[in-house]
Design an enzyme around this catalytic site. Structure first.
Site, mmCIF file in Angstrom:
data_model
loop_
_atom_site.group_PDB
_atom_site.id
_atom_site.type_symbol
_atom_site.label_atom_id
_atom_site.label_comp_id
_atom_site.label_asym_id
_atom_site.label_seq_id
_atom_site.Cartn_x
_atom_site.Cartn_y
_atom_site.Cartn_z
ATOM 1 N N CYS A 1 0.884 -1.227 0.157
ATOM 2 C CA CYS A 1 -0.072 0.073 0.009
ATOM 3 C C CYS A 1 0.915 1.242 0.087
ATOM 4 O O CYS A 1 2.078 1.221 -0.481
ATOM 5 C CB CYS A 1 -0.923 -0.063 1.150
ATOM 6 S SG CYS A 1 -0.159 0.128 2.657
ATOM 7 N N GLN A 2 0.502 2.319 0.533
ATOM 8 C CA GLN A 2 1.296 3.523 0.438
ATOM 9 C C GLN A 2 2.191 3.513 1.570
ATOM 10 O O GLN A 2 3.735 3.907 1.558
ATOM 11 C CB GLN A 2 0.577 4.721 0.729
ATOM 12 C CG GLN A 2 1.115 5.954 0.262
ATOM 13 C CD GLN A 2 1.754 6.119 -1.006
ATOM 14 O OE1 GLN A 2 0.850 5.678 -1.941
ATOM 15 N NE2 GLN A 2 3.002 6.605 -1.195
#
Length: 105
Positions: free
Chosen positions: A66-67
């Site tokens: 993800c981020q």
């Protein structure tokens, strides 16, 4: 609440980059807009809010990104409960220094 706490294996973005030549299955659990801004080549966008519907092969190792590493950890936990062999990518795209697809004009 869960009874068994299965630790989810993690790797660094550098370790994942070294695996890319093996064409690993990478799930990017960010929202589609974030994914379009730039993602790891070959990764599939499967947002965290839809992770329960993921229908891959349970024998395939899944690398979840993800981020920052928080959403991927939650996604990896949900996938692990469904029987998938998962690895969380620590630091997510914030730490990724490899090639990125999309995002650049």
């Amino acid at each position: 609440m869960f009874g068994l706490f299965n630790r989810i294996p993690t790797i660094t973005t550098k370790q994942l980059e070294a695996e890319l030549n093996k064409k690993p299955t990478i799930l990017d659990v960010r929202m589609p807009g974030e994914y379009r801004l730039g993602h790891i080549p070959g990764s599939k966008n499967f947002p965290l809010n839809k992770i329960e519907q993921y229908k891959g092969k349970t024998e395939d190792k899944l690398y979840v990104v993800c981020q920052s590493g928080m959403r991927s950890k939650r996604a990896a936990s949900a996938l692990q409960k469904k029987g998938f062999d998962v690895v969380n990518v620590r630091g997510g795209m914030n730490q990724w220094n490899g090639t990125v697809r999309g995002g650049k004009l």
